[in-house]
Enzyme design. Structure first.
Site, short mmCIF file in Angstrom:
data_model
loop_
_atom_site.label_atom_id
_atom_site.label_comp_id
_atom_site.label_asym_id
_atom_site.label_seq_id
_atom_site.Cartn_x
_atom_site.Cartn_y
_atom_site.Cartn_z
N ASP A 197 -3.44 -1.46 -7.19
CA ASP A 197 -4.04 -1.93 -5.94
C ASP A 197 -5.42 -2.53 -6.19
O ASP A 197 -6.45 -1.87 -6.02
CB ASP A 197 -4.09 -0.76 -4.96
CG ASP A 197 -4.53 -1.18 -3.57
OD1 ASP A 197 -4.93 -2.35 -3.42
OD2 ASP A 197 -4.48 -0.35 -2.66
N GLN B 73 -0.40 2.46 -6.21
CA GLN B 73 -1.85 2.67 -6.12
C GLN B 73 -2.60 2.20 -7.36
O GLN B 73 -3.68 1.63 -7.26
CB GLN B 73 -2.16 4.14 -5.85
CG GLN B 73 -2.32 4.40 -4.36
CD GLN B 73 -2.55 5.85 -4.02
OE1 GLN B 73 -2.69 6.69 -4.90
NE2 GLN B 73 -2.54 6.14 -2.75
N ARG C 69 0.86 -1.21 0.00
CA ARG C 69 0.00 0.00 0.00
C ARG C 69 0.88 1.24 0.00
O ARG C 69 0.92 1.98 0.97
CB ARG C 69 -0.92 -0.05 1.20
CG ARG C 69 -2.36 -0.40 0.90
CD ARG C 69 -2.61 -1.79 0.46
NE ARG C 69 -3.94 -1.92 -0.12
CZ ARG C 69 -5.02 -2.28 0.57
NH1 ARG C 69 -4.94 -2.58 1.81
NH2 ARG C 69 -6.19 -2.37 -0.04
N SER D 51 -8.00 -2.71 -3.29
CA SER D 51 -8.76 -1.49 -3.08
C SER D 51 -9.85 -1.33 -4.13
O SER D 51 -11.00 -1.01 -3.80
CB SER D 51 -7.85 -0.26 -3.13
OG SER D 51 -7.08 -0.19 -1.96
N TYR E 273 -2.17 -2.23 8.17
CA TYR E 273 -3.25 -3.20 8.36
C TYR E 273 -3.49 -3.43 9.85
O TYR E 273 -2.59 -3.25 10.67
CB TYR E 273 -2.87 -4.55 7.74
CG TYR E 273 -2.94 -4.58 6.24
CD1 TYR E 273 -4.16 -4.62 5.58
CD2 TYR E 273 -1.78 -4.59 5.48
CE1 TYR E 273 -4.22 -4.66 4.20
CE2 TYR E 273 -1.83 -4.63 4.09
CZ TYR E 273 -3.06 -4.66 3.46
OH TYR E 273 -3.12 -4.70 2.10
P1 NAD Z 1 -8.76 -4.72 5.38
O1 NAD Z 1 -9.69 -5.14 4.30
O2 NAD Z 1 -7.58 -5.55 5.71
O3 NAD Z 1 -9.62 -4.55 6.75
C1 NAD Z 1 -10.77 -3.74 6.75
C2 NAD Z 1 -10.79 -2.89 8.01
O4 NAD Z 1 -11.10 -3.70 9.14
C3 NAD Z 1 -9.47 -2.19 8.34
O5 NAD Z 1 -9.68 -0.79 8.36
C4 NAD Z 1 -9.11 -2.74 9.71
O6 NAD Z 1 -8.49 -1.79 10.55
C5 NAD Z 1 -10.48 -3.12 10.24
N1 NAD Z 1 -10.47 -4.05 11.39
C6 NAD Z 1 -9.71 -5.15 11.60
N2 NAD Z 1 -10.00 -5.71 12.80
C7 NAD Z 1 -10.98 -4.95 13.36
C8 NAD Z 1 -11.71 -5.00 14.58
N3 NAD Z 1 -11.46 -5.95 15.49
N4 NAD Z 1 -12.65 -4.06 14.82
C9 NAD Z 1 -12.89 -3.07 13.91
N5 NAD Z 1 -12.24 -2.97 12.73
C10 NAD Z 1 -11.29 -3.88 12.47
O7 NAD Z 1 -8.29 -3.22 5.17
P2 NAD Z 1 -8.08 -2.43 3.80
O8 NAD Z 1 -9.35 -1.81 3.38
O9 NAD Z 1 -7.38 -3.32 2.84
O10 NAD Z 1 -7.11 -1.28 4.30
C11 NAD Z 1 -5.97 -1.60 5.10
C12 NAD Z 1 -5.13 -0.37 5.34
O11 NAD Z 1 -4.49 0.05 4.16
C13 NAD Z 1 -5.90 0.82 5.84
O12 NAD Z 1 -5.07 1.50 6.75
C14 NAD Z 1 -6.10 1.66 4.60
O13 NAD Z 1 -6.32 3.03 4.88
C15 NAD Z 1 -4.77 1.42 3.94
N6 NAD Z 1 -4.77 1.63 2.49
C16 NAD Z 1 -3.76 2.37 1.95
C17 NAD Z 1 -3.70 2.56 0.59
C18 NAD Z 1 -2.59 3.37 -0.01
O14 NAD Z 1 -1.96 4.12 0.68
N7 NAD Z 1 -2.29 3.18 -1.26
C19 NAD Z 1 -4.64 1.99 -0.24
C20 NAD Z 1 -5.67 1.22 0.34
C21 NAD Z 1 -5.70 1.04 1.72
#
Ligand code: NAD
Length: 391
Positions: free
Chosen positions: A139, A136, A131, A142, A238
């Site tokens: 990704d 991006q 990430r 996403s 994550y």
């Molecule tokens: P994911 O699909 O792995 O998980 C979904 C969400 O569930 C996450 O926000 C996680 O914190 C939450 N979660 C896990 N356990 C939990 C609990 N017990 N209670 C409540 N919530 C809980 O996550 P994702 O959508 O793939 O995103 C992961 C990270 O990557 C995030 O920080 C997101 O902002 C970041 N991200 C960054 C980029 C980038 O910079 N290019 C792109 C996409 C996502």
């Protein structure tokens, strides 16, 4: 028959998806740019039909149409879900050093990883794209999670015996639906935005403190639980697994919130681990009749104790629980458009001047390369496989 037998260009094969998968890995729109970069695109006839992309459009944009075998024999094969040889299907037409690109869940698919290594395939897992800003465009987690978040809300709105917006009419005032989104990553944030657009009042919760700002920027109320997760985030951003005591306390607090809402959309995931159970059977018992849970974590076991993957559960107190495992495939046109852009961006990184150039010093390549030369080279995947064997 090899449809590009005369060509010295690298062939990219696009086979039809596995049964039940409506998306296609490359849409006609991206074909001209790939052809320009020195690739031949070989599409299995009919591969794009279920996503709304007829063969004629591929041909018009410069792709070759061929048999399934033609697509599967290409130097690079691009797929949507899985590398395509769970249970060893398709391996008979694979060849050493063939590159296979897919959202392949290597941490949860040990058999496919081992089969890929045995057959000396070069496998790239789009789900492992780091990430970072530079990655991006690739990704795919996403892009597909965006579709999941949107569709989860649409499904909930369809099931709920109430409307989402507040209406003030001559026939009385209708209160807005109350929606609670658990997990505010990509899918959760899209669910918040979609529910808000439909006029619902939205609350959301995430274990990562950093999510509060994202939640509030979309006009939702961030639920702050009196719980200190401590170090909830790993280096990649994550969520981490947080231990039984934390989850038990979280379940108790979640039960209080879900008792007061109409819709719960759960999206909480932890990479490489089962989904945390956040909504217990007891919490569901406390929910209002007619309310709906859409559990987007169903494929990983579910965030609700009562979820059954790809089934609809209606409880004695009339709560409906949906456990869809592949929502992007239910909107295959747009999901394929976005996925194609991710795949094309990755091809742009690994094909230079018409030649395959897998630079293992590159952070993105290192992040997604799972097997090559008969070895499992991805450290996290190798560790997960070793741990699974030791258990
Ligand atoms: P994911 O699909 O792995 O998980 C979904 C969400 O569930 C996450 O926000 C996680 O914190 C939450 N979660 C896990 N356990 C939990 C609990 N017990 N209670 C409540 N919530 C809980 O996550 P994702 O959508 O793939 O995103 C992961 C990270 O990557 C995030 O920080 C997101 O902002 C970041 N991200 C960054 C980029 C980038 O910079 N290019 C792109 C996409 C996502």
């Amino acid at each position: 028959m090899n449809v590009v037998a005369e060509s010295t260009r690298i062939a990219v094969g696009v086979p039809r998806g596995s049964p039940g998968e409506a998306r296609v890995a490359l849409v006609p729109l991206v074909v001209p740019q790939l052809v320009k970069s020195g690739l031949d695109v070989i599409v299995e006839r009919g591969a794009g039909v279920s996503a709304g992309f007829p063969d004629a459009d591929y041909a018009q944009d410069g792709a070759h149409l061929g048999t399934r075998r033609d697509a599967l024999e290409a130097e690079i094969v691009v797929r949507v879900r899985g590398w395509g040889f769970d249970g060893h299907g398709n391996l008979d037409v694979s060849h050493p050093d063939q590159v296979i690109i897919a959202l392949a869940d290597p941490l949860g698919s040990p058999d496919a990883v081992r089969a890929a290594a045995e057959h000396k395939l070069v496998t790239l897992a789009l789900d492992l794209v780091p990430r970072i800003t530079r990655a991006q465009a690739m990704d795919a987690l996403s892009s597909q999670a965006t579709v999941t978040g949107y569709k989860a809300v649409v499904l909930a709105a369809d099931r709920l015996p109430k409307m989402f917006p507040m209406l003030t009419t001559a026939a009385g005032t209708i209160a807005p639906a109350q929606v609670f989104v658990v997990g505010a990553g990509v899918a959760g944030l899209q669910a918040i935005a979609t529910a808000r657009r439909l006029g619902a009042v939205v609350q959301a919760y995430d274990v990562r403190p950093a999510a509060q700002e994202d939640i509030e920027s979309l006009g939702a109320r961030c639920i702050l639980l009196p719980l200190a997760p401590g170090d909830a985030e790993d280096q990649s951003g994550y969520a981490k697994e947080l231990g039984g005591a934390f989850y038990r306390r979280q379940q108790e607090l979640m039960a209080q919130v879900v008792a007061g809402v109409d819709v719960v959309i759960t999206t909480a995931l932890i990479p490489g681990a089962p989904a945390p159970v956040l909504i217990t059977a007891e919490a569901v018992e406390g929910m209002q009749p007619g309310s709906v849970i859409v559990d987007c974590a169903a494929e990983k076991g579910g965030n609700c104790e009562l979820t059954r993957a790809d089934e609809t559960v209606v409880t004695d107190n009339r709560v409906t629980i949906l456990g869809p495992t592949n929502l992007p495939s239910t909107l295959p046109h747009d999901a394929s458009l976005m996925y194609s852009k991710n795949v094309a961006a990755l091809l742009g990184l690994i094909v230079k001047d018409g030649r395959l150039a897998l630079d293992r010093e590159d952070e993105i390549v290192r992040g997604i390369l799972v097997t090559t030369g008969g070895e499992i080279v991805h450290r996290r995947v190798r560790q997960a496989l070793e741990e699974a064997r030791d258990d």
